[in-house]
Design an enzyme around this catalytic site. Structure first.
Site, PDB file in Angstrom:
ATOM      1  N   ARG A   1       0.846  -1.210   0.000  1.00 41.49           N
ATOM      2  CA  ARG A   1       0.000   0.000   0.000  1.00 41.49           C
ATOM      3  C   ARG A   1       0.877   1.255   0.000  1.00 41.49           C
ATOM      4  NH1 ARG A   1      -4.586   1.532   4.576  1.00 41.49           N
ATOM      5  NH2 ARG A   1      -4.874   3.708   3.966  1.00 41.49           N
TER       6      ARG A   1
ATOM      7  N   TYR B   1     -14.140  10.453  -0.676  1.00 37.45           N
ATOM      8  CA  TYR B   1     -13.193  10.119  -1.747  1.00 37.45           C
ATOM      9  C   TYR B   1     -13.352  11.012  -2.975  1.00 37.45           C
ATOM     10  CZ  TYR B   1     -11.668   6.004   0.766  1.00 37.45           C
ATOM     11  OH  TYR B   1     -11.118   5.173   1.705  1.00 37.45           O
TER      12      TYR B   1
ATOM     13  N   ASN C   1     -10.504  -4.166  -0.579  1.00 35.87           N
ATOM     14  CA  ASN C   1     -10.473  -3.042  -1.518  1.00 35.87           C
ATOM     15  C   ASN C   1      -9.654  -3.364  -2.759  1.00 35.87           C
ATOM     16  OD1 ASN C   1     -12.046  -0.913  -0.594  1.00 35.87           O
ATOM     17  ND2 ASN C   1     -10.554  -0.395   0.984  1.00 35.87           N
TER      18      ASN C   1
ATOM     19  N   HIS D   1     -16.661   3.985  -3.233  1.00 33.62           N
ATOM     20  CA  HIS D   1     -15.782   5.153  -3.080  1.00 33.62           C
ATOM     21  C   HIS D   1     -16.064   6.209  -4.163  1.00 33.62           C
ATOM     22  CE1 HIS D   1     -12.612   3.009  -0.314  1.00 33.62           C
ATOM     23  NE2 HIS D   1     -13.846   2.995   0.167  1.00 33.62           N
TER      24      HIS D   1
ATOM     25  N   CYS E   1     -18.859  -1.817   2.059  1.00 31.95           N
ATOM     26  CA  CYS E   1     -17.989  -0.719   2.464  1.00 31.95           C
ATOM     27  C   CYS E   1     -18.653  -0.039   3.646  1.00 31.95           C
ATOM     28  CB  CYS E   1     -17.851   0.273   1.311  1.00 31.95           C
ATOM     29  SG  CYS E   1     -16.805   1.682   1.707  1.00 31.95           S
TER      30      CYS E   1
HETATM   31  C1  G6P Z   1     -12.476   4.008   4.654  1.00 35.87           C
HETATM   32  C2  G6P Z   1     -12.904   3.153   3.498  1.00 35.87           C
HETATM   33  C3  G6P Z   1     -12.346   1.764   3.570  1.00 35.87           C
HETATM   34  C4  G6P Z   1     -10.857   1.819   3.785  1.00 35.87           C
HETATM   35  C5  G6P Z   1     -10.519   2.627   5.010  1.00 35.87           C
HETATM   36  C6  G6P Z   1      -9.020   2.848   5.106  1.00 35.87           C
HETATM   37  O1  G6P Z   1     -13.226   3.762   5.728  1.00 35.87           O
HETATM   38  O2  G6P Z   1     -14.281   3.122   3.347  1.00 35.87           O
HETATM   39  O3  G6P Z   1     -12.624   1.100   2.376  1.00 35.87           O
HETATM   40  O4  G6P Z   1     -10.333   0.520   3.923  1.00 35.87           O
HETATM   41  O5  G6P Z   1     -11.118   3.872   4.976  1.00 35.87           O
HETATM   42  O6  G6P Z   1      -8.692   3.174   6.408  1.00 35.87           O
HETATM   43  P1  G6P Z   1      -7.183   3.103   6.915  1.00 35.87           P
HETATM   44  O7  G6P Z   1      -7.236   3.333   8.371  1.00 35.87           O
HETATM   45  O8  G6P Z   1      -6.658   1.751   6.513  1.00 35.87           O
HETATM   46  O9  G6P Z   1      -6.467   4.201   6.169  1.00 35.87           O
END
Ligand code: G6P
Length: 440
Positions: free
Chosen positions: A96, A256, A150, A202, A172
């Site tokens: 990531r 997003y 995701n 998103h 989601c």
């Molecule tokens: C949001 C999205 C999720 C994503 C998350 C990431 O809630 O809806 O799809 O996985 O954020 O959060 P993080 O704490 O991993 O950055």
């Protein structure tokens, strides 16, 4: 399913797992879970053990008769499962970090599920989910696949188009988060409001908002700009929206959308954060370390508050509510990712959309929401185009299709940048993209 349900969670070593466990404990009376199998890969073994030991303490403290198992053998776990939930990350957080960092070199947004980062998360994930589907076909053909992995919309569509698993729902926490935020803005309880969502994962919009049956969309939009914190996602740096823009848009966009409507501001934020604290992946790595230390504490028996630093607020509520409604044939309305089948008029019928559905034992039945409003129609269609090309690239390992997908993505600044980002990211993720490198 004899004497209770078997749930399998792939990516069970995730620090989010206690969220799920809490959800199953709370709903035990209507969802009699007998076994939860937490599955992970060798690299995640240590995390899996820590998380599972904590999960067992949570269950024990609650007194419900759920048994937790751990395994690195996916097939062992999948045998006769009733529900399979997926929350895995191919290449872990290190991958990531690359998705978030490399595009920034070309002044392109670096994000987990959008633009070049989103493409690569899809390219790494889709072959793995399709393997899981083949295992499910053999070992638990009647199970439901609840996909949280995701990019959730893209991954769910890949399953719907390229596997024989038809009982799939993508999920989601975004829509439920927006609903809760709206209820807070209106200072009413969540069950008094109804929000009609339309779009893609998103890339979703709260199109119409009702309070006790009366439409209050304009009223909420009027209040919204003073209460944006209530709709904020923990993982996205948020500046306010232009008030006039949001009022005229007449819908609430998920956070997003800031990457699309505030691109230069978001890019500046990302660069600033990179210099100060690293990528979001690196921030999450630190949060995870802290969480895992807490999870190790033998006296900890309930989900710690620190988990709220992650973006996945209401994750367990969304997942457990969905599973409970399928199991009990509740026929209530929830917002999920499912095959469109005409619900969003401007998106083809076979594609996956994020839309309100009646949740039944035979799965989500999408509710027609009609045409997308003109101001957002083009963008949503363009992202669906990107997703379809990305899925095709993931399945075929075809370089040119991946290049086409990235170039047509509205966050990509030029065809030349697309090629450079693609080459850099392919090289960076080589180990997780055998379809591009191991050609016969
Ligand atoms: C949001 C999205 C999720 C994503 C998350 C990431 O809630 O809806 O799809 O996985 O954020 O959060 P993080 O704490 O991993 O950055």
């Amino acid at each position: 399913m004899e004497n209770g349900l078997k749930i399998v969670t792939i990516g069970g070593g995730s620090t989010y797992t206690p969220e799920l466990i809490e959800g199953f404990i709370k709903r035990y009376d209507e969802l009699p879970v007998k076994e939860i199998w937490l599955v992970d890969v060798q690299e995640g073994k240590e995390k899996l053990e820590i998380v599972a030991a904590f999960a067992k303490r949570m269950v024990e403290a609650s007194g419900v008769p759920i048994n937790i198992f751990t395994t690195l053998d996916r097939e062992e776990a999948l045998k006769d499962a009733d529900f399979v939930t997926t929350q895995f990350r191919v290449g872990l957080l290190q991958a990531r970090a690359k998705d978030e960092m490399i595009p920034l070199r070309y002044n392109n947004i670096g994000q987990e599920t959008n633009g070049a980062g989103g493409l690569f998360k899809g390219l790494r994930t889709i072959p793995v989910i399709l393997d899981i589907c083949s295992d499910m076909e053999r070992l638990c053909p009647d199970a439901w696949l609840i996909n949280f992995t995701n990019p959730a919309g893209m991954v769910t569509e890949a399953v719907a188009r390229y596997s024989n698993i038809k009982k799939v729902v993508g999920l989601c926490n975004g829509p439920i988060g927006i609903e809760k935020g709206i209820a807070e803005i209106l200072e009413v309880s969540h069950d008094r409001i109804y929000v009609e969502f339309a779009g893609l994962n998103h890339m979703v919009f709260a199109k119409r908002i009702f309070l006790d049956g009366k439409e209050v969309t304009k009223h909420v939009l009027g209040l919204m700009t003073d209460h944006e914190d209530k709709l904020a996602l923990k993982n996205i740096d948020e500046d306010g929206w232009e008030t006039q823009f949001i009022k005229k848009l007449n819908m609430i966009p998920i956070g997003y959308l800031r990457y699309y409507y505030q691109t230069s501001k978001m890019l500046a934020h990302q660069k600033e954060s990179l210099a100060k604290e690293g990528t979001r992946a690196e921030v999450v790595m630190r949060v995870e370390e802290e969480l895992l230390e807490m999870y190790k504490d033998p006296n900890l028996k309930t989900k710690p508050k620190q988990l709220e630093q992650r973006g996945g607020a209401y994750y367990s509520e969304a997942a457990c509510k969905l599973i409970t409604s399928i199991y009990n044939d509740k026929r209530d309305i929830q917002t999920v990712n499912t095959v469109n089948n005409g619900a969003v008029a401007d998106i083809d019928a076979q594609s996956v959309v994020e839309v309100n559905c009646v949740i039944t034992k035979q799965g989500p039945l999408p509710i027609t929401t009609g045409e997308l409003p003109i101001p957002v129609k083009g963008l949503v269609q363009q992202i669906k185009t990107f997703e379809r090309l990305a899925i095709e690239a993931a399945v075929t390992g075809d370089y040119d299709t991946a290049l086409l997908a990235l170039t047509v993505n509205p966050l990509t600044t030029s065809d030349t940048d697309a090629k450079s980002m693609l080459d850099d990211l392919l090289e960076a993720h080589k180990d997780y993209l055998p379809q591009f490198f191991l050609k016969l």
